[in-house]
Motif scaffolding. Sequence first.
Motif, PDB file in Angstrom:
ATOM      1  N   THR A 185       0.835  -1.212   0.000  1.00 35.00           N
ATOM      2  CA  THR A 185       0.000   0.000   0.000  1.00 35.00           C
ATOM      3  C   THR A 185       0.868   1.260   0.000  1.00 35.00           C
ATOM      4  O   THR A 185       0.387   2.342  -0.343  1.00 35.00           O
ATOM      5  CB  THR A 185      -0.945   0.022   1.209  1.00 35.00           C
ATOM      6  N   THR A 186       2.151   1.138   0.325  1.00 31.53           N
ATOM      7  CA  THR A 186       3.056   2.288   0.239  1.00 31.53           C
ATOM      8  C   THR A 186       3.197   2.765  -1.210  1.00 31.53           C
ATOM      9  O   THR A 186       3.627   3.890  -1.459  1.00 31.53           O
ATOM     10  CB  THR A 186       4.463   1.930   0.782  1.00 31.53           C
ATOM     11  N   ALA A 187       2.822   1.919  -2.162  1.00 38.02           N
ATOM     12  CA  ALA A 187       2.895   2.286  -3.589  1.00 38.02           C
ATOM     13  C   ALA A 187       1.974   3.460  -3.903  1.00 38.02           C
ATOM     14  O   ALA A 187       2.244   4.230  -4.831  1.00 38.02           O
ATOM     15  CB  ALA A 187       2.514   1.091  -4.461  1.00 38.02           C
ATOM     16  N   PHE A 188       0.887   3.633  -3.136  1.00 34.53           N
ATOM     17  CA  PHE A 188      -0.054   4.724  -3.425  1.00 34.53           C
ATOM     18  C   PHE A 188       0.652   6.073  -3.412  1.00 34.53           C
ATOM     19  O   PHE A 188       0.398   6.927  -4.247  1.00 34.53           O
ATOM     20  CB  PHE A 188      -1.214   4.740  -2.424  1.00 34.53           C
ATOM     21  N   GLU A 189       1.548   6.255  -2.439  1.00 31.89           N
ATOM     22  CA  GLU A 189       2.259   7.527  -2.336  1.00 31.89           C
ATOM     23  C   GLU A 189       3.105   7.789  -3.581  1.00 31.89           C
ATOM     24  O   GLU A 189       3.120   8.897  -4.104  1.00 31.89           O
ATOM     25  CB  GLU A 189       3.181   7.494  -1.114  1.00 31.89           C
ATOM     26  N   ARG A 190       3.804   6.758  -4.024  1.00 32.80           N
ATOM     27  CA  ARG A 190       4.647   6.916  -5.220  1.00 32.80           C
ATOM     28  C   ARG A 190       3.791   7.221  -6.441  1.00 32.80           C
ATOM     29  O   ARG A 190       4.150   8.040  -7.285  1.00 32.80           O
ATOM     30  CB  ARG A 190       5.472   5.644  -5.464  1.00 32.80           C
ATOM     31  N   VAL A 191       2.646   6.543  -6.532  1.00 29.80           N
ATOM     32  CA  VAL A 191       1.744   6.743  -7.667  1.00 29.80           C
ATOM     33  C   VAL A 191       1.190   8.169  -7.655  1.00 29.80           C
ATOM     34  O   VAL A 191       1.171   8.852  -8.686  1.00 29.80           O
ATOM     35  CB  VAL A 191       0.614   5.686  -7.651  1.00 29.80           C
ATOM     36  N   VAL A 192       0.762   8.645  -6.492  1.00 32.40           N
ATOM     37  CA  VAL A 192       0.216  10.006  -6.388  1.00 32.40           C
ATOM     38  C   VAL A 192       1.271  11.033  -6.820  1.00 32.40           C
ATOM     39  O   VAL A 192       0.960  11.999  -7.515  1.00 32.40           O
ATOM     40  CB  VAL A 192      -0.288  10.296  -4.952  1.00 32.40           C
ATOM     41  N   ASP A 193       2.522  10.804  -6.444  1.00 33.51           N
ATOM     42  CA  ASP A 193       3.612  11.713  -6.825  1.00 33.51           C
ATOM     43  C   ASP A 193       3.791  11.798  -8.338  1.00 33.51           C
ATOM     44  O   ASP A 193       4.280  12.794  -8.852  1.00 33.51           O
ATOM     45  CB  ASP A 193       4.947  11.260  -6.205  1.00 33.51           C
ATOM     46  N   ARG A 194       3.433  10.723  -9.040  1.00 33.19           N
ATOM     47  CA  ARG A 194       3.648  10.673 -10.491  1.00 33.19           C
ATOM     48  C   ARG A 194       2.465  11.197 -11.296  1.00 33.19           C
ATOM     49  O   ARG A 194       2.572  11.399 -12.506  1.00 33.19           O
ATOM     50  CB  ARG A 194       3.951   9.225 -10.911  1.00 33.19           C
ATOM     51  N   ILE A 195       1.333  11.390 -10.649  1.00 33.25           N
ATOM     52  CA  ILE A 195       0.119  11.767 -11.387  1.00 33.25           C
ATOM     53  C   ILE A 195       0.227  13.181 -11.945  1.00 33.25           C
ATOM     54  O   ILE A 195       0.646  14.102 -11.262  1.00 33.25           O
ATOM     55  CB  ILE A 195      -1.119  11.627 -10.471  1.00 33.25           C
ATOM     56  N   GLU A 196      -0.143  13.302 -13.201  1.00 28.43           N
ATOM     57  CA  GLU A 196      -0.157  14.616 -13.861  1.00 28.43           C
ATOM     58  C   GLU A 196      -1.592  15.074 -14.036  1.00 28.43           C
ATOM     59  O   GLU A 196      -2.368  14.425 -14.753  1.00 28.43           O
ATOM     60  CB  GLU A 196       0.436  14.483 -15.270  1.00 28.43           C
ATOM     61  N   PRO A 197      -1.964  16.193 -13.424  1.00 27.91           N
ATOM     62  CA  PRO A 197      -3.305  16.729 -13.676  1.00 27.91           C
ATOM     63  C   PRO A 197      -3.426  17.105 -15.152  1.00 27.91           C
ATOM     64  O   PRO A 197      -2.442  17.484 -15.786  1.00 27.91           O
ATOM     65  CB  PRO A 197      -3.372  17.975 -12.794  1.00 27.91           C
ATOM     66  N   THR A 198      -4.612  16.992 -15.700  1.00 22.22           N
ATOM     67  CA  THR A 198      -4.854  17.386 -17.091  1.00 22.22           C
ATOM     68  C   THR A 198      -4.656  18.894 -17.239  1.00 22.22           C
ATOM     69  O   THR A 198      -5.087  19.657 -16.370  1.00 22.22           O
ATOM     70  CB  THR A 198      -6.293  16.978 -17.487  1.00 22.22           C
ATOM     71  N   PRO A 199      -4.013  19.336 -18.303  1.00 21.57           N
ATOM     72  CA  PRO A 199      -3.859  20.782 -18.519  1.00 21.57           C
ATOM     73  C   PRO A 199      -5.210  21.501 -18.426  1.00 21.57           C
ATOM     74  O   PRO A 199      -6.210  21.008 -18.948  1.00 21.57           O
ATOM     75  CB  PRO A 199      -3.295  20.874 -19.938  1.00 21.57           C
ATOM     76  N   GLY A 200      -5.219  22.630 -17.742  1.00 26.94           N
ATOM     77  CA  GLY A 200      -6.440  23.437 -17.629  1.00 26.94           C
ATOM     78  C   GLY A 200      -7.403  22.998 -16.552  1.00 26.94           C
ATOM     79  O   GLY A 200      -8.430  23.643 -16.337  1.00 26.94           O
TER      80      GLY A 200
END
Length: 211
Positions: A65-80
């Motif tokens: 479940t520690t993977a969630f933190e790494r995944v959240v760090d990598r997420i790119e919000p959609t432009p705009g």
Amino acid sequence: MHSSTFLVVLDADSTLIRDEVIELLAEEAGRRAEVADATEAAMRGEVDFAESLRRRVAALAGVPTTAFERVVDRIEPTPGVREFIDEIHARGGIAAVVSGGFHEVLDIVAPALGVDRWRANRLEQRDGVLTGEVSGEIVDAAAKAASLRSWAHDLEIPLTATLAIGDGANDLDMMAAAGLGVAFNAKPAVRMKADVVIGRVDLREAIALLP
């Protein structure tokens, strides 16, 4: 509280954010390619979404479940996305997200982007690792449409004053239920059935559609 005048419901993966979260999680298990292929088939509407999701989540068994933190760090919000949500609020609307993805990630990402309410699947965990099962009812196409209807009802917003924005086949019911169904960065089958198609991957393009 001043009553909201309209409701915008967005899909999460490839709409609110650029990523497919399940693929980022699968990468943690070294299984991104097989999960990506299955996601693609589900989004094109070639396979039953719930069945496909169960199969893809099974590939996550053993991911900590520690993977969630790494995944959240990598997420790119959609432009705009921030400008779009700010504009919804400026005009007295509510921004909501309903996702075939996961609460574990959306609970961090949604409030950070200013989303007012959200719903997604939950991943079963045991002793700090994912079991490869979905916990509770699966958020599929029918559940997405039901969420839009129930939020509109709770907020006393007529369905004619709702917008649904999505990219995949599992967004079609929600888009049909809404006053305006918007295909964003979408698969061909979704573009064909939408009221409006936005081709550019920039949510500022959707501001013109707001009441």
